[in-house]
Design a protein around this motif. Sequence first.
Motif, PDB file in Angstrom:
ATOM      1  N   ILE A   1      10.008   8.385   4.305  1.00  0.00           N
ATOM      2  CA  ILE A   1      10.234   6.792   4.749  1.00  0.00           C
ATOM      3  C   ILE A   1       9.095   6.540   5.687  1.00  0.00           C
ATOM      4  O   ILE A   1       9.303   4.984   4.770  1.00  0.00           O
ATOM      5  CB  ILE A   1      11.340   7.543   5.696  1.00  0.00           C
ATOM      6  CG1 ILE A   1      12.275   8.672   5.409  1.00  0.00           C
ATOM      7  CG2 ILE A   1      11.624   6.739   6.451  1.00  0.00           C
ATOM      8  CD1 ILE A   1      13.311   9.099   7.089  1.00  0.00           C
ATOM      9  N   ALA A   2       8.372   6.159   5.724  1.00  0.00           N
ATOM     10  CA  ALA A   2       6.719   5.554   6.561  1.00  0.00           C
ATOM     11  C   ALA A   2       6.927   4.783   5.180  1.00  0.00           C
ATOM     12  O   ALA A   2       6.348   3.495   5.831  1.00  0.00           O
ATOM     13  CB  ALA A   2       6.212   6.338   6.936  1.00  0.00           C
ATOM     14  N   SER A   3       5.933   5.828   4.100  1.00  0.00           N
ATOM     15  CA  SER A   3       5.336   5.354   3.248  1.00  0.00           C
ATOM     16  C   SER A   3       6.421   3.923   2.230  1.00  0.00           C
ATOM     17  O   SER A   3       5.978   2.670   1.981  1.00  0.00           O
ATOM     18  CB  SER A   3       5.297   6.077   1.938  1.00  0.00           C
ATOM     19  OG  SER A   3       3.898   7.158   2.339  1.00  0.00           O
ATOM     20  N   GLU A   4       7.573   4.509   2.620  1.00  0.00           N
ATOM     21  CA  GLU A   4       8.985   3.594   1.497  1.00  0.00           C
ATOM     22  C   GLU A   4       8.895   2.130   3.001  1.00  0.00           C
ATOM     23  O   GLU A   4       9.430   1.438   1.871  1.00  0.00           O
ATOM     24  CB  GLU A   4      10.107   3.771   1.143  1.00  0.00           C
ATOM     25  CG  GLU A   4      11.257   2.951   0.751  1.00  0.00           C
ATOM     26  CD  GLU A   4      10.860   2.614  -0.853  1.00  0.00           C
ATOM     27  OE1 GLU A   4      11.992   1.460  -1.185  1.00  0.00           O
ATOM     28  OE2 GLU A   4      10.241   3.431  -1.206  1.00  0.00           O
ATOM     29  N   LEU A   5       8.613   2.596   3.496  1.00  0.00           N
ATOM     30  CA  LEU A   5       8.676   1.448   4.533  1.00  0.00           C
ATOM     31  C   LEU A   5       7.746   0.469   4.564  1.00  0.00           C
ATOM     32  O   LEU A   5       8.271  -0.901   4.870  1.00  0.00           O
ATOM     33  CB  LEU A   5       9.280   1.411   5.943  1.00  0.00           C
ATOM     34  CG  LEU A   5      10.731   2.018   6.018  1.00  0.00           C
ATOM     35  CD1 LEU A   5      10.150   3.020   8.066  1.00  0.00           C
ATOM     36  CD2 LEU A   5      11.554   0.658   6.660  1.00  0.00           C
ATOM     37  N   ILE A   6       6.878   0.975   4.398  1.00  0.00           N
ATOM     38  CA  ILE A   6       5.800  -0.470   3.894  1.00  0.00           C
ATOM     39  C   ILE A   6       5.653  -0.895   3.062  1.00  0.00           C
ATOM     40  O   ILE A   6       5.158  -2.334   2.907  1.00  0.00           O
ATOM     41  CB  ILE A   6       3.856   1.020   3.844  1.00  0.00           C
ATOM     42  CG1 ILE A   6       4.244   1.444   6.105  1.00  0.00           C
ATOM     43  CG2 ILE A   6       3.268  -0.042   3.849  1.00  0.00           C
ATOM     44  CD1 ILE A   6       2.840   2.198   5.920  1.00  0.00           C
ATOM     45  N   GLN A   7       5.869  -0.099   1.483  1.00  0.00           N
ATOM     46  CA  GLN A   7       6.300  -0.238   0.514  1.00  0.00           C
ATOM     47  C   GLN A   7       7.413  -1.571   0.377  1.00  0.00           C
ATOM     48  O   GLN A   7       6.995  -2.922  -0.273  1.00  0.00           O
ATOM     49  CB  GLN A   7       6.534   0.465  -0.407  1.00  0.00           C
ATOM     50  CG  GLN A   7       5.413   1.406  -0.967  1.00  0.00           C
ATOM     51  CD  GLN A   7       5.625   2.297  -2.113  1.00  0.00           C
ATOM     52  OE1 GLN A   7       7.175   2.403  -2.289  1.00  0.00           O
ATOM     53  NE2 GLN A   7       4.978   3.632  -2.401  1.00  0.00           N
ATOM     54  N   ARG A   8       7.989  -1.267   1.028  1.00  0.00           N
ATOM     55  CA  ARG A   8       9.192  -2.798   1.230  1.00  0.00           C
ATOM     56  C   ARG A   8       8.399  -4.157   2.208  1.00  0.00           C
ATOM     57  O   ARG A   8       8.640  -5.024   1.868  1.00  0.00           O
ATOM     58  CB  ARG A   8      10.428  -2.376   1.844  1.00  0.00           C
ATOM     59  CG  ARG A   8      11.082  -1.126   0.883  1.00  0.00           C
ATOM     60  CD  ARG A   8      12.721  -0.624   0.956  1.00  0.00           C
ATOM     61  NE  ARG A   8      13.060   0.408   0.347  1.00  0.00           N
ATOM     62  CZ  ARG A   8      14.121   0.436  -0.587  1.00  0.00           C
ATOM     63  NH1 ARG A   8      14.304  -1.000  -0.585  1.00  0.00           N
ATOM     64  NH2 ARG A   8      14.448   1.317  -1.262  1.00  0.00           N
ATOM     65  N   ILE A   9       8.142  -4.264   3.162  1.00  0.00           N
ATOM     66  CA  ILE A   9       7.594  -4.997   3.810  1.00  0.00           C
ATOM     67  C   ILE A   9       6.245  -5.418   2.943  1.00  0.00           C
ATOM     68  O   ILE A   9       6.073  -7.073   3.270  1.00  0.00           O
ATOM     69  CB  ILE A   9       6.934  -3.952   5.191  1.00  0.00           C
ATOM     70  CG1 ILE A   9       7.026  -5.476   6.043  1.00  0.00           C
ATOM     71  CG2 ILE A   9       5.958  -4.072   5.450  1.00  0.00           C
ATOM     72  CD1 ILE A   9       8.712  -5.911   6.516  1.00  0.00           C
ATOM     73  N   VAL A  10       5.490  -4.938   2.096  1.00  0.00           N
ATOM     74  CA  VAL A  10       4.500  -5.153   1.342  1.00  0.00           C
ATOM     75  C   VAL A  10       5.146  -7.057   0.269  1.00  0.00           C
ATOM     76  O   VAL A  10       4.871  -7.323   0.277  1.00  0.00           O
ATOM     77  CB  VAL A  10       3.633  -4.451   0.570  1.00  0.00           C
ATOM     78  CG1 VAL A  10       2.724  -5.076  -0.091  1.00  0.00           C
ATOM     79  CG2 VAL A  10       2.912  -4.255   1.782  1.00  0.00           C
ATOM     80  N   GLN A  11       6.641  -5.694  -0.412  1.00  0.00           N
ATOM     81  CA  GLN A  11       7.031  -6.612  -1.180  1.00  0.00           C
ATOM     82  C   GLN A  11       8.001  -7.743  -1.005  1.00  0.00           C
ATOM     83  O   GLN A  11       7.426  -8.790  -1.064  1.00  0.00           O
ATOM     84  CB  GLN A  11       8.194  -5.239  -2.041  1.00  0.00           C
ATOM     85  CG  GLN A  11       8.411  -4.871  -2.747  1.00  0.00           C
ATOM     86  CD  GLN A  11       9.053  -3.687  -3.357  1.00  0.00           C
ATOM     87  OE1 GLN A  11      10.461  -3.803  -2.998  1.00  0.00           O
ATOM     88  NE2 GLN A  11       9.061  -3.209  -4.495  1.00  0.00           N
ATOM     89  N   VAL A  12       8.362  -7.739   0.819  1.00  0.00           N
ATOM     90  CA  VAL A  12       8.618  -9.469   1.562  1.00  0.00           C
ATOM     91  C   VAL A  12       7.466  -9.689   1.489  1.00  0.00           C
ATOM     92  O   VAL A  12       7.999 -10.638   1.149  1.00  0.00           O
ATOM     93  CB  VAL A  12       9.599  -8.443   2.687  1.00  0.00           C
ATOM     94  CG1 VAL A  12       9.189  -9.905   3.726  1.00  0.00           C
ATOM     95  CG2 VAL A  12      10.947  -7.561   2.169  1.00  0.00           C
ATOM     96  N   ALA A  13       6.385  -8.886   2.233  1.00  0.00           N
ATOM     97  CA  ALA A  13       5.155  -9.991   2.910  1.00  0.00           C
ATOM     98  C   ALA A  13       4.931 -11.063   1.485  1.00  0.00           C
ATOM     99  O   ALA A  13       4.330 -12.368   1.194  1.00  0.00           O
ATOM    100  CB  ALA A  13       3.951  -9.777   3.036  1.00  0.00           C
ATOM    101  N   LYS A  14       4.018 -10.230   0.064  1.00  0.00           N
ATOM    102  CA  LYS A  14       4.050 -10.921  -1.524  1.00  0.00           C
ATOM    103  C   LYS A  14       5.241 -12.190  -1.676  1.00  0.00           C
ATOM    104  O   LYS A  14       5.292 -12.907  -2.589  1.00  0.00           O
ATOM    105  CB  LYS A  14       3.875 -10.118  -2.315  1.00  0.00           C
ATOM    106  CG  LYS A  14       2.690  -9.382  -2.160  1.00  0.00           C
ATOM    107  CD  LYS A  14       2.789  -8.033  -3.032  1.00  0.00           C
ATOM    108  CE  LYS A  14       1.609  -7.155  -3.070  1.00  0.00           C
ATOM    109  NZ  LYS A  14       0.864  -6.057  -4.305  1.00  0.00           N
TER     110      LYS A  14
END
Length: 152
Positions: free
Chosen positions: A81-94
């Motif tokens: 779950i933490a890894s998925e949250l990081i991936q999703r926030i990175v997508q938003v940031a980009k």
Amino acid sequence: MLNTKSKIVYEKILPIDYSTVFEVLHKCDLLYSDIEPSKGILFIVAKDLENVVGTIGLEVYGKEALLRSLAVMPEYQNKGIASELIQRIVQVAKSIEIDTFHLLTTTAEQYFLRKGFRKDARENAPIPIQATSEFAGLCPSSAIYMVLHLSR
């Protein structure tokens, strides 16, 4: 008791829903006294049915962002779950053209190193990041400062 076999869904939340974030942060012993709607922190939460079980935030300062409040309820840890949250926030940031993530941690240095962050001296943080309440006093001076440069 929460059902750890249920499908996890991820969604952005509005400042009006910050109380669900606060509940997770409180249960995970993370600080949140400075999080308020006027800061416009974007949160993504992980939910199992109607229960928020994880959270991550993005506090934006131009092309820089402070990664806030990555937390997963203990019974949901080690499930990706933490890894998925990081991936999703990175997508938003980009998508909003953030160049660099910054964070402070007292407990998860090794985890963030595995996620591509690198340690740096606090004084190397950009001035807007140093001026955040997290840097200016909320987190102890012993907290490790870490940086992740996003590639396009």
